[in-house]
Design an enzyme around this catalytic site. Structure first.
Site, PDB file in Angstrom:
ATOM      1  N   ARG A 147      -5.447  -4.906  13.598  1.00 51.00           N
ATOM      2  CA  ARG A 147      -4.815  -3.783  12.897  1.00 51.00           C
ATOM      3  C   ARG A 147      -5.701  -2.561  13.050  1.00 51.00           C
ATOM      4  O   ARG A 147      -6.912  -2.647  12.830  1.00 51.00           O
ATOM      5  CB  ARG A 147      -4.635  -4.114  11.413  1.00 51.00           C
ATOM      6  CG  ARG A 147      -3.690  -3.165  10.696  1.00 51.00           C
ATOM      7  CD  ARG A 147      -3.694  -3.370   9.198  1.00 51.00           C
ATOM      8  NE  ARG A 147      -4.758  -2.598   8.564  1.00 51.00           N
ATOM      9  CZ  ARG A 147      -4.843  -2.404   7.251  1.00 51.00           C
ATOM     10  NH1 ARG A 147      -3.944  -2.951   6.441  1.00 51.00           N
ATOM     11  NH2 ARG A 147      -5.823  -1.693   6.734  1.00 51.00           N
ATOM     12  N   TYR A 159      -6.605   5.876   2.809  1.00 44.89           N
ATOM     13  CA  TYR A 159      -6.746   4.480   2.430  1.00 44.89           C
ATOM     14  C   TYR A 159      -6.681   3.587   3.672  1.00 44.89           C
ATOM     15  O   TYR A 159      -5.892   3.819   4.585  1.00 44.89           O
ATOM     16  CB  TYR A 159      -5.636   4.063   1.453  1.00 44.89           C
ATOM     17  CG  TYR A 159      -5.763   2.616   1.049  1.00 44.89           C
ATOM     18  CD1 TYR A 159      -6.750   2.232   0.144  1.00 44.89           C
ATOM     19  CD2 TYR A 159      -4.963   1.638   1.617  1.00 44.89           C
ATOM     20  CE1 TYR A 159      -6.909   0.900  -0.200  1.00 44.89           C
ATOM     21  CE2 TYR A 159      -5.118   0.306   1.275  1.00 44.89           C
ATOM     22  CZ  TYR A 159      -6.088  -0.055   0.371  1.00 44.89           C
ATOM     23  OH  TYR A 159      -6.255  -1.374   0.046  1.00 44.89           O
ATOM     24  N   ASP A 210      -0.550  -0.267   9.544  1.00 49.87           N
ATOM     25  CA  ASP A 210      -0.054  -0.301   8.170  1.00 49.87           C
ATOM     26  C   ASP A 210       0.176   1.125   7.690  1.00 49.87           C
ATOM     27  O   ASP A 210      -0.754   1.932   7.658  1.00 49.87           O
ATOM     28  CB  ASP A 210      -1.080  -1.009   7.276  1.00 49.87           C
ATOM     29  CG  ASP A 210      -0.560  -1.298   5.881  1.00 49.87           C
ATOM     30  OD1 ASP A 210       0.499  -0.756   5.513  1.00 49.87           O
ATOM     31  OD2 ASP A 210      -1.219  -2.064   5.153  1.00 49.87           O
ATOM     32  N   HIS A 212       1.293   1.737   4.606  1.00 45.76           N
ATOM     33  CA  HIS A 212       0.987   1.715   3.174  1.00 45.76           C
ATOM     34  C   HIS A 212       2.075   2.349   2.316  1.00 45.76           C
ATOM     35  O   HIS A 212       1.771   3.055   1.343  1.00 45.76           O
ATOM     36  CB  HIS A 212      -0.365   2.380   2.912  1.00 45.76           C
ATOM     37  CG  HIS A 212      -1.512   1.621   3.482  1.00 45.76           C
ATOM     38  ND1 HIS A 212      -2.355   2.149   4.432  1.00 45.76           N
ATOM     39  CD2 HIS A 212      -1.946   0.357   3.264  1.00 45.76           C
ATOM     40  CE1 HIS A 212      -3.268   1.251   4.770  1.00 45.76           C
ATOM     41  NE2 HIS A 212      -3.039   0.151   4.081  1.00 45.76           N
ATOM     42  N   GLU A 236       3.721  -2.080   9.540  1.00 48.92           N
ATOM     43  CA  GLU A 236       3.743  -2.720   8.214  1.00 48.92           C
ATOM     44  C   GLU A 236       4.006  -1.713   7.105  1.00 48.92           C
ATOM     45  O   GLU A 236       3.520  -0.585   7.160  1.00 48.92           O
ATOM     46  CB  GLU A 236       2.391  -3.400   7.991  1.00 48.92           C
ATOM     47  CG  GLU A 236       2.198  -4.019   6.630  1.00 48.92           C
ATOM     48  CD  GLU A 236       0.789  -4.539   6.436  1.00 48.92           C
ATOM     49  OE1 GLU A 236       0.409  -4.796   5.279  1.00 48.92           O
ATOM     50  OE2 GLU A 236       0.061  -4.686   7.433  1.00 48.92           O
ATOM     51  N   GLU A 262       4.024  -7.804   1.004  1.00 51.21           N
ATOM     52  CA  GLU A 262       2.838  -8.333   0.332  1.00 51.21           C
ATOM     53  C   GLU A 262       2.886  -8.102  -1.171  1.00 51.21           C
ATOM     54  O   GLU A 262       2.187  -8.784  -1.923  1.00 51.21           O
ATOM     55  CB  GLU A 262       1.560  -7.734   0.918  1.00 51.21           C
ATOM     56  CG  GLU A 262       1.326  -6.277   0.642  1.00 51.21           C
ATOM     57  CD  GLU A 262       0.083  -5.752   1.351  1.00 51.21           C
ATOM     58  OE1 GLU A 262      -0.857  -5.348   0.638  1.00 51.21           O
ATOM     59  OE2 GLU A 262       0.058  -5.741   2.589  1.00 51.21           O
ATOM     60  N   ARG A 283       5.713 -10.679   4.607  1.00 53.90           N
ATOM     61  CA  ARG A 283       4.283 -10.634   4.295  1.00 53.90           C
ATOM     62  C   ARG A 283       3.950 -11.250   2.935  1.00 53.90           C
ATOM     63  O   ARG A 283       2.823 -11.178   2.465  1.00 53.90           O
ATOM     64  CB  ARG A 283       3.822  -9.168   4.291  1.00 53.90           C
ATOM     65  CG  ARG A 283       3.997  -8.465   5.622  1.00 53.90           C
ATOM     66  CD  ARG A 283       2.717  -8.432   6.382  1.00 53.90           C
ATOM     67  NE  ARG A 283       1.715  -7.672   5.663  1.00 53.90           N
ATOM     68  CZ  ARG A 283       0.441  -8.062   5.506  1.00 53.90           C
ATOM     69  NH1 ARG A 283       0.030  -9.215   6.002  1.00 53.90           N
ATOM     70  NH2 ARG A 283      -0.414  -7.314   4.845  1.00 53.90           N
ATOM     71  N   GLU A 339      -3.136 -12.421   8.268  1.00 56.09           N
ATOM     72  CA  GLU A 339      -4.156 -11.390   8.101  1.00 56.09           C
ATOM     73  C   GLU A 339      -5.473 -12.030   7.675  1.00 56.09           C
ATOM     74  O   GLU A 339      -5.489 -12.980   6.892  1.00 56.09           O
ATOM     75  CB  GLU A 339      -3.708 -10.391   7.031  1.00 56.09           C
ATOM     76  CG  GLU A 339      -4.693  -9.256   6.787  1.00 56.09           C
ATOM     77  CD  GLU A 339      -4.192  -8.273   5.737  1.00 56.09           C
ATOM     78  OE1 GLU A 339      -4.743  -7.156   5.683  1.00 56.09           O
ATOM     79  OE2 GLU A 339      -3.264  -8.619   4.972  1.00 56.09           O
ATOM     80  N   TRP A 402       1.951   4.574  -3.471  1.00 55.98           N
ATOM     81  CA  TRP A 402       0.631   4.034  -3.258  1.00 55.98           C
ATOM     82  C   TRP A 402       0.344   3.887  -1.778  1.00 55.98           C
ATOM     83  O   TRP A 402       1.160   3.380  -1.013  1.00 55.98           O
ATOM     84  CB  TRP A 402       0.503   2.651  -3.934  1.00 55.98           C
ATOM     85  CG  TRP A 402      -0.832   2.086  -3.678  1.00 55.98           C
ATOM     86  CD1 TRP A 402      -1.968   2.311  -4.394  1.00 55.98           C
ATOM     87  CD2 TRP A 402      -1.204   1.237  -2.595  1.00 55.98           C
ATOM     88  NE1 TRP A 402      -3.026   1.649  -3.833  1.00 55.98           N
ATOM     89  CE2 TRP A 402      -2.589   0.989  -2.712  1.00 55.98           C
ATOM     90  CE3 TRP A 402      -0.530   0.674  -1.538  1.00 55.98           C
ATOM     91  CZ2 TRP A 402      -3.284   0.191  -1.808  1.00 55.98           C
ATOM     92  CZ3 TRP A 402      -1.206  -0.109  -0.635  1.00 55.98           C
ATOM     93  CH2 TRP A 402      -2.572  -0.349  -0.785  1.00 55.98           C
TER      94      TRP A 402
END
Length: 402
Positions: A147, A159, A210, A212, A236, A262, A283, A339, A402
């Site tokens: 990643r 982030y 990702d 996010h 992702e 996730e 995920r 992951e 987020w």
């Protein structure tokens, strides 16, 4: 056989973990992960006050009945706190059953579908050059899938990128830090990052990214289309998935594979995403979605629609959950990738485990149960410390996803 006692253990060997230890009247015990990043004490309180008293005296081998009792028997269902608590008990019961049978949990699930699990690591840098260097380091370590995240010029912090080169810890001690976000800068920057990475390493290693949850559906579609020439393994968390139908718009505009889930707590969070084939990888984590018993149902449903697993595996999952994920992945016929963010050395001391990284894969031996333990004396030396993931704000000061 009866459940005699259940203990919750909260420890912070560098970051917070909540562990459940279920003990039987025959001396066999099992471990489960109950860690919920930034809400750890909410889960431990829920377990201590509302779950554990209801389980004393029950047969730990009745895993399905206990799961149904905790889920269907409660007026308030689902949610991250409830499902994490259920997951912890469920993992511990599977651990007990494996020890009673003298078999790994993957054998109880139906045996191995594969000998090892493909994993991906995190290569991140404060700029493109650092990110490319990090990719090279991961390849040298044996990773076949990586990643890639990078800082964005014009943003002081992004982030997924550490303050220093190397591994980073996502949660920070104290109150939630606030970080700036600008989608336009990110969308201009990210395709160029992957062009440079592919120019440096070619197309053999798998690359992942990702977002996010920071993009609207049409912004995610633009990014997915812009990344198509670089052949990503997946994009992702492109957009918040509370609106499952939002992924239909993304799907209409890009062939970049999509991964999400996730933060999901149950099969209902991904029912439409999977059933309508709007994603390619689910995920969902064992610790946050009701344990092995429920995630097995998610995986089976996903398999019907050619969706593969790609479980979250950051450091907010303790080695107890990672051991469960390895057992699960060795069994799951539709496993895709796992992951892997390495825990620090101290965490590995607190939670000695059997799974290990070998040349881009996770493997484990034929050990009973989940194949993980906890050093309670060492854990007790590291009490809970408040820590949170960051909060994102746009340049005008308004809150963002987020």
């Amino acid at each position: 056989m009866k459940i005699e006692r259940i203990q919750t253990i909260v420890t912070c060997p560098g970051r917070n973990f909540v562990t459940v230890k279920v003990m039987t009247d025959q001396g066999v015990y099992g471990l489960g992960d109950a860690t919920l990043n930034g809400r750890e004490l909410a889960v431990s309180a829920y377990l201590d006050a509302h779950v554990i008293p209801c389980l004393i005296g029950r047969d730990p081998r009745c895993i399905e009945d206990i799961w149904q009792y905790l889920y269907r028997g409660a007026y308030w269902r689902r949610g991250p706190v409830t499902m994490t608590a259920i997951a912890a008990i469920d993992m511990a019961l599977w651990d007990i059953l494996g020890k009673l049978a003298n078999m790994p949990v993957y054998q109880l699930l139906g045996g191995k579908s594969r000998q090892r699990l493909l994993v991906y690591g995190h290569a991140n840098g404060r700029d493109h050059e650092e990110a490319v260097d990090a990719v090279h380091r991961h390849i040298a370590e044996g990773f076949k899938a990586i990643r890639v995240q990078s800082g964005v010029p014009g943003l002081s912090k992004v982030y997924g990128v550490g303050k220093q080169p190397g591994h980073y810890e996502p949660a920070e001690k104290g109150l939630p830090p606030e970080e700036p976000w600008d989608t336009a800068l990110y969308l201009r920057h990210t395709p160029e990052l992957f062009r440079k990475v592919r120019d440096a390493i070619g197309f053999e290693p798998h690359l992942l990214h990702d977002a996010h949850h920071r993009l609207t559906p049409i912004e995610a579609a633009r990014l997915g289309k812009a990344l198509e020439p670089f052949s990503l393994f997946w994009l992702e968390d492109a957009t918040p998935a509370e609106d499952q139908d939002a992924f239909r718009l993304i799907r209409q505009h890009t062939t970049t594979p999509l991964a999400v889930g996730e933060v999901f707590n149950s099969i209902w969070d991904c029912k439409d995403l999977i059933g309508n084939q709007l994603i390619d990888f689910i995920r969902t984590t064992i610790v946050h979605a009701g344990g092995i018993t429920h995630v097995r149902r998610i995986a089976d449903f996903a398999a019907m629609h050619q969706v593969r697993t790609g479980f979250h595996g950051a450091t907010d999952l303790s080695p107890v959950c990672m051991a469960a994920a390895v057992n699960f992945g060795l069994w799951a016929p539709n496993f895709g990738i796992q992951e892997l963010m390495p825990h620090n050395a101290l965490t590995d001391e607190v939670f000695p485990h059997n799974y290990r990284f070998e040349d881009g894969y996770l493997v484990m031996d034929e050990v009973p149960g989940l194949g993980v333990e906890i050093d309670e004396a060492l854990a007790a030396r590291y009490p809970y410390e408040r820590a949170y993931l960051p909060v994102a704000r746009l340049r005008d000061g308004s809150m963002w996803n987020w």
